[in-house]
Design a protein around this motif. Sequence first.
Motif, PDB file in Angstrom:
ATOM      1  N   CYS A 200     -12.885   5.459 -24.655  1.00 43.41           N
ATOM      2  CA  CYS A 200     -13.329   4.809 -23.415  1.00 43.41           C
ATOM      3  C   CYS A 200     -13.977   5.797 -22.465  1.00 43.41           C
ATOM      4  O   CYS A 200     -13.460   6.055 -21.385  1.00 43.41           O
ATOM      5  CB  CYS A 200     -12.149   4.131 -22.730  1.00 43.41           C
ATOM      6  N   ASP A 201     -15.112   6.380 -22.881  1.00 46.32           N
ATOM      7  CA  ASP A 201     -15.786   7.286 -21.944  1.00 46.32           C
ATOM      8  C   ASP A 201     -17.120   6.680 -21.565  1.00 46.32           C
ATOM      9  O   ASP A 201     -17.750   5.987 -22.340  1.00 46.32           O
ATOM     10  CB  ASP A 201     -15.875   8.692 -22.562  1.00 46.32           C
ATOM     11  N   LEU A 202     -17.513   6.930 -20.342  1.00 45.51           N
ATOM     12  CA  LEU A 202     -18.703   6.257 -19.816  1.00 45.51           C
ATOM     13  C   LEU A 202     -19.950   7.117 -19.935  1.00 45.51           C
ATOM     14  O   LEU A 202     -21.037   6.664 -19.594  1.00 45.51           O
ATOM     15  CB  LEU A 202     -18.483   5.888 -18.343  1.00 45.51           C
ATOM     16  N   LEU A 260      -7.434  17.227 -19.112  1.00 43.00           N
ATOM     17  CA  LEU A 260      -7.808  15.810 -19.118  1.00 43.00           C
ATOM     18  C   LEU A 260      -9.287  15.605 -19.428  1.00 43.00           C
ATOM     19  O   LEU A 260     -10.108  16.506 -19.234  1.00 43.00           O
ATOM     20  CB  LEU A 260      -7.515  15.191 -17.750  1.00 43.00           C
ATOM     21  N   ASP A 261      -9.593  14.369 -19.829  1.00 37.76           N
ATOM     22  CA  ASP A 261     -11.003  14.004 -19.990  1.00 37.76           C
ATOM     23  C   ASP A 261     -11.316  12.840 -19.050  1.00 37.76           C
ATOM     24  O   ASP A 261     -11.509  13.043 -17.858  1.00 37.76           O
ATOM     25  CB  ASP A 261     -11.296  13.706 -21.462  1.00 37.76           C
ATOM     26  N   ASN A 262     -11.274  11.598 -19.575  1.00 38.27           N
ATOM     27  CA  ASN A 262     -11.818  10.480 -18.791  1.00 38.27           C
ATOM     28  C   ASN A 262     -10.774   9.720 -17.971  1.00 38.27           C
ATOM     29  O   ASN A 262      -9.632   9.551 -18.393  1.00 38.27           O
ATOM     30  CB  ASN A 262     -12.513   9.501 -19.744  1.00 38.27           C
ATOM     31  N   ALA A 263     -11.253   9.230 -16.813  1.00 42.15           N
ATOM     32  CA  ALA A 263     -10.442   8.328 -15.986  1.00 42.15           C
ATOM     33  C   ALA A 263     -10.474   6.929 -16.625  1.00 42.15           C
ATOM     34  O   ALA A 263     -11.140   6.717 -17.624  1.00 42.15           O
ATOM     35  CB  ALA A 263     -11.017   8.285 -14.576  1.00 42.15           C
ATOM     36  N   TRP A 295     -18.104  14.438 -12.933  1.00 45.47           N
ATOM     37  CA  TRP A 295     -18.530  15.155 -14.150  1.00 45.47           C
ATOM     38  C   TRP A 295     -18.622  14.220 -15.342  1.00 45.47           C
ATOM     39  O   TRP A 295     -17.701  13.445 -15.594  1.00 45.47           O
ATOM     40  CB  TRP A 295     -17.476  16.243 -14.416  1.00 45.47           C
ATOM     41  N   PHE A 296     -19.712  14.290 -16.091  1.00 46.54           N
ATOM     42  CA  PHE A 296     -19.894  13.478 -17.310  1.00 46.54           C
ATOM     43  C   PHE A 296     -19.466  12.020 -17.090  1.00 46.54           C
ATOM     44  O   PHE A 296     -18.765  11.430 -17.899  1.00 46.54           O
ATOM     45  CB  PHE A 296     -19.161  14.112 -18.494  1.00 46.54           C
ATOM     46  N   VAL A 297     -19.885  11.482 -15.979  1.00 46.85           N
ATOM     47  CA  VAL A 297     -19.651  10.110 -15.526  1.00 46.85           C
ATOM     48  C   VAL A 297     -18.172   9.802 -15.298  1.00 46.85           C
ATOM     49  O   VAL A 297     -17.759   9.538 -14.178  1.00 46.85           O
ATOM     50  CB  VAL A 297     -20.286   9.048 -16.469  1.00 46.85           C
ATOM     51  N   SER A 298     -17.376   9.831 -16.384  1.00 48.00           N
ATOM     52  CA  SER A 298     -16.038   9.262 -16.229  1.00 48.00           C
ATOM     53  C   SER A 298     -14.909  10.288 -16.156  1.00 48.00           C
ATOM     54  O   SER A 298     -13.736   9.916 -16.151  1.00 48.00           O
ATOM     55  CB  SER A 298     -15.767   8.283 -17.375  1.00 48.00           C
ATOM     56  N   ASP A 299     -15.222  11.591 -16.088  1.00 48.84           N
ATOM     57  CA  ASP A 299     -14.131  12.574 -16.114  1.00 48.84           C
ATOM     58  C   ASP A 299     -13.261  12.504 -14.847  1.00 48.84           C
ATOM     59  O   ASP A 299     -13.738  12.176 -13.764  1.00 48.84           O
ATOM     60  CB  ASP A 299     -14.694  13.983 -16.303  1.00 48.84           C
ATOM     61  N   VAL A 300     -11.990  12.835 -15.043  1.00 49.60           N
ATOM     62  CA  VAL A 300     -10.993  12.690 -13.974  1.00 49.60           C
ATOM     63  C   VAL A 300     -11.155  13.764 -12.895  1.00 49.60           C
ATOM     64  O   VAL A 300     -11.197  14.961 -13.202  1.00 49.60           O
ATOM     65  CB  VAL A 300      -9.568  12.833 -14.561  1.00 49.60           C
TER      66      VAL A 300
HETATM   67 MG    MG Z   1     -15.594  12.642 -20.501  1.00 46.86          MG
END
Ligand code: MG
Length: 451
Positions: A200-202, A260-263, A295-300
């Motif tokens: 689920c990354d944007l 972490l990666d995506n929110a 960052w990278f659209v959806s990063d936390v």
């Molecule tokens: Mg990401």
Amino acid sequence: MMAVDQSVPGIPPSLSAHVVGSFAYLTVRERLPTILTKVIDTIHRNKNRFFEEYGEESVQAEKATIALLSKLRNEMQTDKAVLALSDGLKDTDSWNLYLQRQHTSQHGPDSVSWFKSPWLYVECYMYRRIREALWLNPPISDFDVFSEAKTKSFFDSQQAIITLCTYLQGLYNNMEVHSETQLMEQFYKLLHVSLWGNKCDLSISAGQENSQKASPIDSLPYLQPFILVDDSNKVWLALVSAKKPGESGTSTPGRVDIVLDNAGFELVTDLVLADFLLYAGLAREVHFHGKSIPWFVSDVTANDFQWTIRRTLAANNNWMSKSGVQWQSYIQEGVWTYHDHPFWTQPHKYCDMAADAPDLYATLQRADLVLFKGDLNYRKLTGDHDWDHAVAFETALQGFGPAPLCSLRTLKANTQVGLQPGQAEKLSSKDPDWMTSGKYGVIQFYSPHTE
Ligand code: MG
Ligand code: F6P
């Protein structure tokens, strides 16, 4: 835009579209201008909000930001040179130094252009230039252009989040009857849920809806064949062996760090895993590492992290809000901590961390296990090289190893190591997009303490 066949043999059609969806909507080259166009549109759409919040001054700021971003889009589309940053932020010098290094390695300033430079570098650079465009234009400097998309992705995954929190609270209700083997099985499940949360990354979908709809627990057996390397047992053993004997037969577990990666849904899967680690006595504290800029659209970011816990706590579902209350108390007690070192939003490979961010490297050395979430982290762990797929994960890390570490990553970019000889060739013949579709995943472990 190309339609993508999302059917997967052996998986019920109701699950396959949502769970194993392929995200090859746009080519890599199309993706960045598309993201930038959406950023410009978002700023423009928010002009009334800026006016209400900041008054007249915001009108000029909004126009000037859009002008800078339009110039950036033009530089990108016409393959202009990559320019030094001029915003005087904490990390500006380090970014400009990195650019100089690129000049040296690529023979002169003109060769460091959008299409001729390493892709990982220009992708990171675009997000840093978006930050610059806003920062130079107060009073809207701190506006997170991706916040709306991240919030929407959380709400779109609401049902899956409820399912996961209900599952977690159900586990705790029966915790005292769990044997060691049962705990291990539950750990594997939640580790796998956290892996697949990375679908689920944007940024791969250029900001298009990409949320979790199916039950994250029910999907696991269907997804198992898509895990190309599964070192879950090594991760379990690292956690178990980190336990130090305490008084009267008790033991104190170690420290776990999660990069972490995506929110959105992915962050919830990480929080659920972190919660379980504490509850099951597999960790005594968890340190989360997020991004200090959008960052990278959806990063936390720190805001996303706090917002997610607050929303979970305030949810209209008993199990979800119970989880949120628990997470909030972990933060208050200092059992969970959030960090956002600027190194995570620089273009460096992680093998440079010890030299370029020694304080961060030292922080990670205090962990007994570091979990790296997502594709971008994997690219930075392996230097984004075009490695032979059978090369060992350890080799690709090029000396990086502050602590035992594990990458939980769905494949979205052309780097993959640690496969069996012939495994990549088989995949290529049956599924040519296997490295970029987001369908496949890896759980890859490395420990500097074992030979
Ligand atoms: Mg990401
Ligand atoms: O594929 C597009 C892309 O931007 C990659 O460059 C990047 O590695 C990935 O998306 C981000 O994915 P993740 O959120 O898993 O790091």
